[in-house]
Design a protein around this motif. Structure first.
Motif, PDB file in Angstrom:
ATOM      1  N   GLU A 291       0.817  -1.231   0.000  1.00  0.00           N
ATOM      2  CA  GLU A 291       0.000   0.000   0.000  1.00  0.00           C
ATOM      3  C   GLU A 291       0.849   1.279   0.000  1.00  0.00           C
ATOM      4  OE1 GLU A 291      -3.424   0.201   2.525  1.00  0.00           O
ATOM      5  OE2 GLU A 291      -3.501   2.368   2.422  1.00  0.00           O
ATOM      6  N   PRO A 292       1.837   1.405   0.935  1.00  0.00           N
ATOM      7  CA  PRO A 292       2.620   2.648   0.895  1.00  0.00           C
ATOM      8  C   PRO A 292       3.345   2.879  -0.427  1.00  0.00           C
ATOM      9  CG  PRO A 292       3.422   1.170   2.636  1.00  0.00           C
ATOM     10  CD  PRO A 292       2.186   0.566   2.074  1.00  0.00           C
ATOM     11  N   LEU A 293       3.887   1.799  -1.002  1.00  0.00           N
ATOM     12  CA  LEU A 293       4.631   1.941  -2.256  1.00  0.00           C
ATOM     13  C   LEU A 293       3.695   2.379  -3.391  1.00  0.00           C
ATOM     14  CD1 LEU A 293       7.464   1.501  -3.344  1.00  0.00           C
ATOM     15  CD2 LEU A 293       6.860  -0.858  -3.870  1.00  0.00           C
ATOM     16  N   LEU A 294       2.536   1.744  -3.457  1.00  0.00           N
ATOM     17  CA  LEU A 294       1.591   2.068  -4.531  1.00  0.00           C
ATOM     18  C   LEU A 294       1.069   3.500  -4.379  1.00  0.00           C
ATOM     19  CD1 LEU A 294      -0.124   1.169  -6.954  1.00  0.00           C
ATOM     20  CD2 LEU A 294      -1.843   0.362  -5.347  1.00  0.00           C
ATOM     21  N   LEU A 295       0.682   3.862  -3.166  1.00  0.00           N
ATOM     22  CA  LEU A 295       0.111   5.202  -2.976  1.00  0.00           C
ATOM     23  C   LEU A 295       1.145   6.295  -3.232  1.00  0.00           C
ATOM     24  CD1 LEU A 295      -2.356   4.743   0.024  1.00  0.00           C
ATOM     25  CD2 LEU A 295      -2.781   4.548  -2.430  1.00  0.00           C
ATOM     26  N   GLN A 296       2.407   5.961  -2.978  1.00  0.00           N
ATOM     27  CA  GLN A 296       3.484   6.927  -3.276  1.00  0.00           C
ATOM     28  C   GLN A 296       3.554   7.173  -4.793  1.00  0.00           C
ATOM     29  OE1 GLN A 296       7.253   5.544  -1.800  1.00  0.00           O
ATOM     30  NE2 GLN A 296       8.349   7.088  -2.968  1.00  0.00           N
ATOM     31  N   ILE A 297       3.398   6.120  -5.570  1.00  0.00           N
ATOM     32  CA  ILE A 297       3.433   6.258  -7.040  1.00  0.00           C
ATOM     33  C   ILE A 297       2.220   7.059  -7.538  1.00  0.00           C
ATOM     34  CG2 ILE A 297       3.324   4.957  -9.224  1.00  0.00           C
ATOM     35  CD1 ILE A 297       4.825   2.675  -7.717  1.00  0.00           C
ATOM     36  N   LEU A 298       1.060   6.804  -6.924  1.00  0.00           N
ATOM     37  CA  LEU A 298      -0.175   7.427  -7.413  1.00  0.00           C
ATOM     38  C   LEU A 298      -0.398   8.831  -6.849  1.00  0.00           C
ATOM     39  CD1 LEU A 298      -2.731   4.461  -7.024  1.00  0.00           C
ATOM     40  CD2 LEU A 298      -1.348   4.988  -9.012  1.00  0.00           C
ATOM     41  N   ARG A 299       0.315   9.181  -5.757  1.00  0.00           N
ATOM     42  CA  ARG A 299      -0.055  10.353  -4.945  1.00  0.00           C
ATOM     43  C   ARG A 299      -0.177  11.656  -5.728  1.00  0.00           C
ATOM     44  NH1 ARG A 299       3.115   9.693  -0.475  1.00  0.00           N
ATOM     45  NH2 ARG A 299       1.360   8.572   0.407  1.00  0.00           N
ATOM     46  N   LYS A 300       0.877  12.008  -6.494  1.00  0.00           N
ATOM     47  CA  LYS A 300       0.919  13.326  -7.135  1.00  0.00           C
ATOM     48  C   LYS A 300      -0.261  13.504  -8.096  1.00  0.00           C
ATOM     49  CE  LYS A 300       4.189  16.097  -9.566  1.00  0.00           C
ATOM     50  NZ  LYS A 300       5.195  15.904 -10.586  1.00  0.00           N
TER      51      LYS A 300
END
Ligand SMILES: Cc1cc2nc3c(=O)[nH]c(=O)nc-3n(C[C@H](O)[C@H](O)[C@H](O)COP(=O)(O)OP(=O)(O)OC[C@H]3O[C@@H](n4cnc5c(N)ncnc54)[C@H](O)[C@@H]3O)c2cc1C
Length: 326
Positions: A291-300
Protein backbone atom coordinates in the motif's frame (compact mmCIF):
# COMPACT_ATOMS: atom_id res chain seq x y z
CA UNK A 1 -7.95 -30.35 -4.24
CA UNK A 2 -5.67 -27.55 -5.39
CA UNK A 3 -4.71 -26.65 -1.82
CA UNK A 4 -3.95 -30.33 -0.97
CA UNK A 5 -1.66 -30.52 -4.03
CA UNK A 6 -0.06 -27.25 -2.93
CA UNK A 7 0.81 -28.53 0.51
CA UNK A 8 2.26 -31.74 -0.98
CA UNK A 9 4.45 -29.75 -3.37
CA UNK A 10 5.40 -27.11 -0.80
CA UNK A 11 4.49 -24.22 -3.11
CA UNK A 12 2.33 -21.29 -2.06
CA UNK A 13 -1.06 -20.73 -3.60
CA UNK A 14 -2.14 -17.30 -4.84
CA UNK A 15 -5.82 -16.96 -5.70
CA UNK A 16 -7.00 -14.03 -7.81
CA UNK A 17 -10.68 -13.04 -7.82
CA UNK A 18 -11.55 -11.43 -11.16
CA UNK A 19 -10.11 -12.04 -14.62
CA UNK A 20 -10.19 -8.57 -16.09
CA UNK A 21 -7.30 -6.15 -16.64
CA UNK A 22 -6.19 -5.98 -12.98
CA UNK A 23 -6.54 -9.68 -12.15
CA UNK A 24 -4.94 -10.98 -15.36
CA UNK A 25 -2.06 -8.46 -15.19
CA UNK A 26 -1.41 -9.43 -11.56
CA UNK A 27 -1.53 -13.17 -12.31
CA UNK A 28 0.91 -12.74 -15.21
CA UNK A 29 3.35 -10.61 -13.21
CA UNK A 30 3.15 -12.94 -10.20
CA UNK A 31 3.78 -16.04 -12.28
CA UNK A 32 6.76 -14.41 -13.99
CA UNK A 33 8.33 -13.34 -10.71
CA UNK A 34 7.62 -16.21 -8.33
CA UNK A 35 7.13 -19.93 -8.74
CA UNK A 36 4.00 -20.14 -6.64
CA UNK A 37 0.81 -21.52 -8.10
CA UNK A 38 -1.51 -18.82 -9.33
CA UNK A 39 -5.17 -19.33 -10.11
CA UNK A 40 -7.60 -16.74 -11.51
CA UNK A 41 -11.37 -17.05 -10.98
CA UNK A 42 -13.59 -15.16 -13.39
CA UNK A 43 -17.34 -15.35 -13.08
CA UNK A 44 -18.02 -14.88 -16.79
CA UNK A 45 -17.45 -17.83 -19.12
CA UNK A 46 -15.28 -15.71 -21.47
CA UNK A 47 -12.36 -13.43 -20.76
CA UNK A 48 -12.71 -9.92 -22.16
CA UNK A 49 -16.49 -9.88 -21.66
CA UNK A 50 -18.70 -8.13 -20.87
CA UNK A 51 -17.19 -4.82 -21.88
CA UNK A 52 -17.67 -1.99 -19.39
CA UNK A 53 -15.18 0.45 -20.78
CA UNK A 54 -14.82 3.29 -23.26
CA UNK A 55 -11.47 1.69 -24.23
CA UNK A 56 -9.20 4.69 -23.83
CA UNK A 57 -5.74 3.70 -22.59
CA UNK A 58 -3.83 6.51 -20.91
CA UNK A 59 -0.10 6.10 -20.36
CA UNK A 60 -0.15 7.09 -16.69
CA UNK A 61 2.41 5.93 -14.18
CA UNK A 62 4.73 4.55 -16.84
CA UNK A 63 2.43 1.72 -17.96
CA UNK A 64 3.63 2.53 -21.47
CA UNK A 65 2.08 2.06 -24.89
CA UNK A 66 -0.54 -0.70 -25.26
CA UNK A 67 0.58 -3.70 -27.35
CA UNK A 68 0.50 -2.53 -30.98
CA UNK A 69 -1.97 -5.16 -32.21
CA UNK A 70 -4.72 -3.77 -29.94
CA UNK A 71 -4.32 -0.09 -30.83
CA UNK A 72 -7.17 1.28 -32.92
CA UNK A 73 -5.58 4.72 -33.14
CA UNK A 74 -3.46 7.15 -31.22
CA UNK A 75 -5.52 10.03 -29.77
CA UNK A 76 -4.16 13.38 -30.94
CA UNK A 77 -6.60 15.70 -29.13
CA UNK A 78 -9.02 15.77 -26.24
CA UNK A 79 -11.92 17.99 -27.24
CA UNK A 80 -13.47 19.71 -24.20
CA UNK A 81 -17.02 20.88 -24.86
CA UNK A 82 -18.49 23.52 -22.56
CA UNK A 83 -21.92 24.69 -23.71
CA UNK A 84 -21.50 25.74 -27.32
CA UNK A 85 -17.75 26.15 -27.05
CA UNK A 86 -15.19 23.53 -27.94
CA UNK A 87 -11.51 23.49 -27.08
CA UNK A 88 -9.16 20.91 -28.60
CA UNK A 89 -6.27 20.08 -26.26
CA UNK A 90 -3.26 18.32 -27.78
CA UNK A 91 -2.58 15.03 -26.00
CA UNK A 92 1.01 14.69 -27.09
CA UNK A 93 2.21 16.26 -23.84
CA UNK A 94 3.44 14.30 -20.86
CA UNK A 95 1.65 11.04 -21.64
CA UNK A 96 0.07 9.32 -24.62
CA UNK A 97 -3.53 8.20 -25.11
CA UNK A 98 -4.83 5.45 -27.37
CA UNK A 99 -8.14 3.86 -28.28
CA UNK A 100 -7.73 0.12 -27.90
CA UNK A 101 -9.66 -3.08 -28.46
CA UNK A 102 -9.99 -3.95 -24.80
CA UNK A 103 -11.80 -7.31 -25.13
CA UNK A 104 -9.07 -8.54 -27.51
CA UNK A 105 -6.38 -7.19 -25.15
CA UNK A 106 -7.88 -9.09 -22.21
CA UNK A 107 -8.22 -12.31 -24.22
CA UNK A 108 -4.54 -11.96 -25.11
CA UNK A 109 -3.64 -11.39 -21.43
CA UNK A 110 -5.57 -14.56 -20.55
CA UNK A 111 -3.68 -16.53 -23.23
CA UNK A 112 -0.35 -15.24 -21.94
CA UNK A 113 -1.35 -16.23 -18.41
CA UNK A 114 -2.06 -19.77 -19.60
CA UNK A 115 1.26 -19.92 -21.45
CA UNK A 116 3.04 -18.95 -18.22
CA UNK A 117 1.20 -21.69 -16.31
CA UNK A 118 -1.50 -19.66 -14.56
CA UNK A 119 -4.61 -21.74 -13.93
CA UNK A 120 -7.68 -19.96 -15.31
CA UNK A 121 -11.11 -20.87 -14.02
CA UNK A 122 -13.72 -18.95 -15.96
CA UNK A 123 -17.44 -19.23 -15.37
CA UNK A 124 -16.82 -19.47 -11.65
CA UNK A 125 -17.94 -16.84 -9.14
CA UNK A 126 -16.06 -17.25 -5.86
CA UNK A 127 -16.40 -15.90 -2.34
CA UNK A 128 -13.41 -14.97 -0.22
CA UNK A 129 -14.64 -17.25 2.56
CA UNK A 130 -14.27 -20.33 0.34
CA UNK A 131 -10.66 -19.57 -0.64
CA UNK A 132 -7.63 -20.98 1.14
CA UNK A 133 -4.74 -19.36 -0.69
CA UNK A 134 -1.64 -18.01 1.05
CA UNK A 135 -2.45 -14.74 -0.69
CA UNK A 136 -5.87 -13.73 -2.04
CA UNK A 137 -5.86 -10.95 -4.61
CA UNK A 138 -9.19 -9.17 -4.85
CA UNK A 139 -9.42 -7.87 -8.43
CA UNK A 140 -13.19 -8.14 -8.57
CA UNK A 141 -13.86 -4.54 -9.62
CA UNK A 142 -16.32 -2.23 -7.93
CA UNK A 143 -17.94 -2.98 -5.49
CA UNK A 144 -15.22 -5.40 -4.43
CA UNK A 145 -15.85 -8.91 -3.21
CA UNK A 146 -14.09 -7.82 0.00
CA UNK A 147 -16.54 -4.95 0.58
CA UNK A 148 -19.48 -7.28 -0.12
CA UNK A 149 -18.35 -10.02 2.22
CA UNK A 150 -17.10 -7.78 5.01
CA UNK A 151 -19.99 -5.35 4.63
CA UNK A 152 -17.88 -2.25 3.93
CA UNK A 153 -20.04 0.66 2.65
CA UNK A 154 -18.88 1.79 -0.79
CA UNK A 155 -18.97 5.18 -2.47
CA UNK A 156 -18.14 5.03 -6.13
CA UNK A 157 -18.69 6.64 -9.51
CA UNK A 158 -21.36 5.40 -11.86
CA UNK A 159 -21.19 5.16 -15.65
CA UNK A 160 -23.60 4.21 -18.41
CA UNK A 161 -22.43 3.73 -21.96
CA UNK A 162 -23.66 2.66 -25.36
CA UNK A 163 -22.00 1.70 -28.61
CA UNK A 164 -23.58 4.11 -31.11
CA UNK A 165 -23.68 4.25 -34.89
CA UNK A 166 -23.59 7.69 -36.48
CA UNK A 167 -21.32 10.17 -38.21
CA UNK A 168 -18.30 10.71 -35.94
CA UNK A 169 -15.90 11.65 -38.75
CA UNK A 170 -15.41 15.17 -37.35
CA UNK A 171 -13.79 13.60 -34.29
CA UNK A 172 -11.32 11.43 -36.23
CA UNK A 173 -8.26 10.84 -34.04
CA UNK A 174 -9.89 12.70 -31.14
CA UNK A 175 -12.07 11.99 -28.12
CA UNK A 176 -14.64 14.39 -26.69
CA UNK A 177 -15.58 15.10 -23.06
CA UNK A 178 -18.46 17.36 -22.10
CA UNK A 179 -18.43 18.21 -18.38
CA UNK A 180 -21.76 18.92 -16.73
CA UNK A 181 -22.55 21.34 -13.94
CA UNK A 182 -26.10 19.98 -13.34
CA UNK A 183 -24.48 16.92 -11.87
CA UNK A 184 -20.81 16.29 -11.20
CA UNK A 185 -19.92 14.19 -14.16
CA UNK A 186 -19.53 14.27 -17.90
CA UNK A 187 -20.65 12.92 -21.24
CA UNK A 188 -18.07 11.39 -23.56
CA UNK A 189 -17.74 10.40 -27.18
CA UNK A 190 -14.83 8.08 -27.89
CA UNK A 191 -14.96 7.14 -31.60
CA UNK A 192 -14.07 3.61 -32.67
CA UNK A 193 -14.20 4.58 -36.34
CA UNK A 194 -15.79 7.31 -38.46
CA UNK A 195 -19.23 5.76 -38.00
CA UNK A 196 -19.08 4.12 -34.56
CA UNK A 197 -18.31 5.40 -31.05
CA UNK A 198 -18.49 4.57 -27.37
CA UNK A 199 -20.80 7.28 -26.01
CA UNK A 200 -21.31 7.51 -22.27
CA UNK A 201 -22.29 9.45 -19.20
CA UNK A 202 -20.55 9.22 -15.84
CA UNK A 203 -21.34 10.64 -12.45
CA UNK A 204 -18.30 11.08 -10.24
CA UNK A 205 -18.13 10.24 -6.57
CA UNK A 206 -21.89 10.35 -6.31
CA UNK A 207 -24.45 7.56 -6.61
CA UNK A 208 -27.18 10.17 -7.02
CA UNK A 209 -27.87 10.32 -10.74
CA UNK A 210 -31.29 8.72 -11.12
CA UNK A 211 -31.86 8.46 -14.83
CA UNK A 212 -28.46 8.22 -16.51
CA UNK A 213 -29.73 5.95 -19.28
CA UNK A 214 -32.56 8.35 -20.13
CA UNK A 215 -30.12 11.29 -20.17
CA UNK A 216 -27.75 9.35 -22.37
CA UNK A 217 -30.53 8.35 -24.74
CA UNK A 218 -31.39 12.04 -25.20
CA UNK A 219 -27.72 12.91 -25.67
CA UNK A 220 -27.22 10.20 -28.31
CA UNK A 221 -30.40 11.32 -30.02
CA UNK A 222 -28.98 14.85 -30.18
CA UNK A 223 -25.95 13.44 -32.02
CA UNK A 224 -28.26 11.85 -34.64
CA UNK A 225 -26.73 8.55 -33.66
CA UNK A 226 -28.32 5.16 -32.93
CA UNK A 227 -27.37 3.03 -29.89
CA UNK A 228 -26.63 -0.60 -30.75
CA UNK A 229 -25.70 -1.97 -27.31
CA UNK A 230 -25.69 -0.77 -23.70
CA UNK A 231 -23.54 -1.27 -20.66
CA UNK A 232 -23.40 0.21 -17.17
CA UNK A 233 -21.20 -0.15 -14.15
CA UNK A 234 -19.63 1.28 -11.04
CA UNK A 235 -16.12 2.67 -11.16
CA UNK A 236 -13.97 2.32 -8.04
CA UNK A 237 -12.76 5.89 -7.52
CA UNK A 238 -12.73 5.94 -3.70
CA UNK A 239 -10.47 3.91 -1.41
CA UNK A 240 -12.47 2.56 1.54
CA UNK A 241 -10.06 0.49 3.60
CA UNK A 242 -6.42 -0.70 3.66
CA UNK A 243 -5.20 -2.29 0.45
CA UNK A 244 -3.59 -5.20 2.25
CA UNK A 245 -5.48 -6.87 5.07
CA UNK A 246 -2.90 -9.09 6.68
CA UNK A 247 -5.34 -10.86 8.98
CA UNK A 248 -7.25 -12.25 5.98
CA UNK A 249 -4.24 -12.44 3.57
CA UNK A 250 -6.13 -10.23 1.12
CA UNK A 251 -4.70 -7.56 -1.18
CA UNK A 252 -6.89 -5.36 -3.34
CA UNK A 253 -5.97 -4.03 -6.77
CA UNK A 254 -7.62 -1.99 -9.55
CA UNK A 255 -11.22 -0.86 -9.11
CA UNK A 256 -11.67 -3.19 -6.12
CA UNK A 257 -9.12 -1.00 -4.34
CA UNK A 258 -10.86 2.22 -5.42
CA UNK A 259 -7.89 3.36 -7.50
CA UNK A 260 -9.58 4.70 -10.65
CA UNK A 261 -9.12 8.38 -11.43
CA UNK A 262 -11.53 10.35 -9.15
CA UNK A 263 -12.23 12.97 -11.82
CA UNK A 264 -12.52 11.10 -15.09
CA UNK A 265 -13.06 7.50 -13.97
CA UNK A 266 -10.18 6.09 -16.02
CA UNK A 267 -8.80 3.02 -14.32
CA UNK A 268 -6.92 0.83 -16.79
CA UNK A 269 -3.51 2.31 -15.94
CA UNK A 270 -4.24 2.16 -12.20
CA UNK A 271 -5.31 -1.50 -12.53
CA UNK A 272 -2.05 -2.38 -14.31
CA UNK A 273 0.26 -0.43 -12.02
CA UNK A 274 -1.37 -1.82 -8.86
CA UNK A 275 -0.97 -5.33 -10.27
CA UNK A 276 2.75 -4.68 -10.93
CA UNK A 277 3.43 -3.22 -7.49
CA UNK A 278 1.55 -6.07 -5.82
CA UNK A 279 3.63 -8.66 -7.70
CA UNK A 280 6.84 -6.83 -6.81
CA UNK A 281 5.98 -6.84 -3.09
CA UNK A 282 4.77 -10.46 -3.13
CA UNK A 283 8.02 -11.51 -4.83
CA UNK A 284 9.99 -9.78 -2.06
CA UNK A 285 7.77 -11.43 0.57
CA UNK A 286 6.93 -7.95 1.81
CA UNK A 287 3.22 -7.40 1.31
CA UNK A 288 3.16 -4.77 4.07
CA UNK A 289 4.94 -2.35 1.76
CA UNK A 290 2.35 -2.81 -1.04
CA UNK A 291 0.00 0.00 0.00
CA UNK A 292 2.62 2.65 0.89
CA UNK A 293 4.63 1.94 -2.26
CA UNK A 294 1.59 2.07 -4.53
CA UNK A 295 0.11 5.20 -2.98
CA UNK A 296 3.48 6.93 -3.28
CA UNK A 297 3.43 6.26 -7.04
CA UNK A 298 -0.18 7.43 -7.41
CA UNK A 299 -0.05 10.35 -4.95
CA UNK A 300 0.92 13.33 -7.13
CA UNK A 301 -1.50 12.55 -9.94
CA UNK A 302 -4.41 11.73 -7.58
CA UNK A 303 -3.84 14.92 -5.61
CA UNK A 304 -4.06 16.94 -8.83
CA UNK A 305 -7.27 15.24 -9.99
CA UNK A 306 -8.88 15.52 -6.55
CA UNK A 307 -8.22 19.29 -6.64
CA UNK A 308 -9.86 19.47 -10.09
CA UNK A 309 -12.88 17.62 -8.67
CA UNK A 310 -13.09 20.07 -5.70
CA UNK A 311 -12.93 23.05 -8.06
CA UNK A 312 -15.59 21.50 -10.28
CA UNK A 313 -17.90 20.93 -7.27
CA UNK A 314 -17.33 24.51 -6.08
CA UNK A 315 -18.15 25.96 -9.52
CA UNK A 316 -21.28 23.80 -9.74
CA UNK A 317 -22.54 24.97 -6.33
CA UNK A 318 -21.83 28.66 -7.17
CA UNK A 319 -23.73 28.18 -10.43
CA UNK A 320 -26.63 26.53 -8.54
CA UNK A 321 -26.67 29.39 -6.02
CA UNK A 322 -26.67 32.04 -8.78
CA UNK A 323 -29.56 30.25 -10.54
CA UNK A 324 -31.57 30.26 -7.28
CA UNK A 325 -30.91 34.00 -6.70
CA UNK A 326 -31.81 34.93 -10.29
C1 LIG B 1 -18.78 2.66 -18.82
C2 LIG B 1 -17.32 2.70 -18.39
C3 LIG B 1 -16.36 3.25 -19.22
C4 LIG B 1 -15.01 3.28 -18.82
N1 LIG B 1 -14.07 3.79 -19.68
C5 LIG B 1 -12.76 3.77 -19.34
C6 LIG B 1 -11.75 4.23 -20.24
O1 LIG B 1 -12.03 4.63 -21.37
N2 LIG B 1 -10.45 4.18 -19.85
C7 LIG B 1 -10.10 3.71 -18.61
O2 LIG B 1 -8.89 3.72 -18.29
N3 LIG B 1 -11.02 3.26 -17.74
C8 LIG B 1 -12.34 3.26 -18.07
N4 LIG B 1 -13.28 2.78 -17.20
C9 LIG B 1 -12.83 2.24 -15.93
C10 LIG B 1 -12.21 0.87 -16.16
O3 LIG B 1 -13.06 0.08 -16.94
C11 LIG B 1 -11.93 0.18 -14.80
O4 LIG B 1 -11.16 1.06 -14.01
C12 LIG B 1 -11.16 -1.11 -15.04
O5 LIG B 1 -11.96 -2.01 -15.77
C13 LIG B 1 -10.78 -1.74 -13.72
O6 LIG B 1 -10.29 -3.03 -13.97
P1 LIG B 1 -10.42 -4.17 -12.86
O7 LIG B 1 -9.78 -5.36 -13.43
O8 LIG B 1 -9.95 -3.62 -11.56
O9 LIG B 1 -11.99 -4.40 -12.66
P2 LIG B 1 -13.10 -4.86 -13.69
O10 LIG B 1 -12.73 -4.52 -15.08
O11 LIG B 1 -14.40 -4.36 -13.15
O12 LIG B 1 -13.08 -6.45 -13.58
C14 LIG B 1 -13.51 -7.17 -12.46
C15 LIG B 1 -13.69 -8.61 -12.91
O13 LIG B 1 -13.95 -9.44 -11.78
C16 LIG B 1 -15.00 -10.35 -12.08
N5 LIG B 1 -15.62 -10.71 -10.79
C17 LIG B 1 -16.24 -9.87 -9.93
N6 LIG B 1 -16.59 -10.53 -8.81
C18 LIG B 1 -16.18 -11.82 -8.99
C19 LIG B 1 -16.24 -13.00 -8.16
N7 LIG B 1 -16.77 -12.97 -6.95
N8 LIG B 1 -15.73 -14.15 -8.65
C20 LIG B 1 -15.17 -14.19 -9.89
N9 LIG B 1 -15.09 -13.12 -10.69
C21 LIG B 1 -15.56 -11.95 -10.25
C22 LIG B 1 -15.90 -9.57 -13.04
O14 LIG B 1 -16.69 -10.42 -13.83
C23 LIG B 1 -14.88 -8.78 -13.86
O15 LIG B 1 -14.46 -9.50 -15.00
C24 LIG B 1 -14.63 2.76 -17.56
C25 LIG B 1 -15.62 2.20 -16.71
C26 LIG B 1 -16.95 2.17 -17.13
C27 LIG B 1 -17.98 1.52 -16.20
Amino acid sequence: LLSVLQSLCGANLIEVIGGSVAGLSAALELKKRIHDDVVVYEEHPDFGKPLKCAECWVDHYGVGTPPEQFIKYSITHLVLKLGNRQMAIKTTGSYGMWMIDRPAYEKWLAERCEEEGVLLESGRRVKISELEGDLIVDASGCPSEYSREFDVPVRASRAVQCRAEGDFSQLAGKILAEPSFDFIGYYWIFPISNDEANVGIGELDGNRLNLPKKRLEQYVDGLNAKPTSWTAGWVGTVQHHPLYIEKHRIALIGDAAGLANPTNGEGIAEAIISAKVLAECAARGDMRSYEPLLLQILRKERRFWKSVLCLWKALASVRGLCEKII
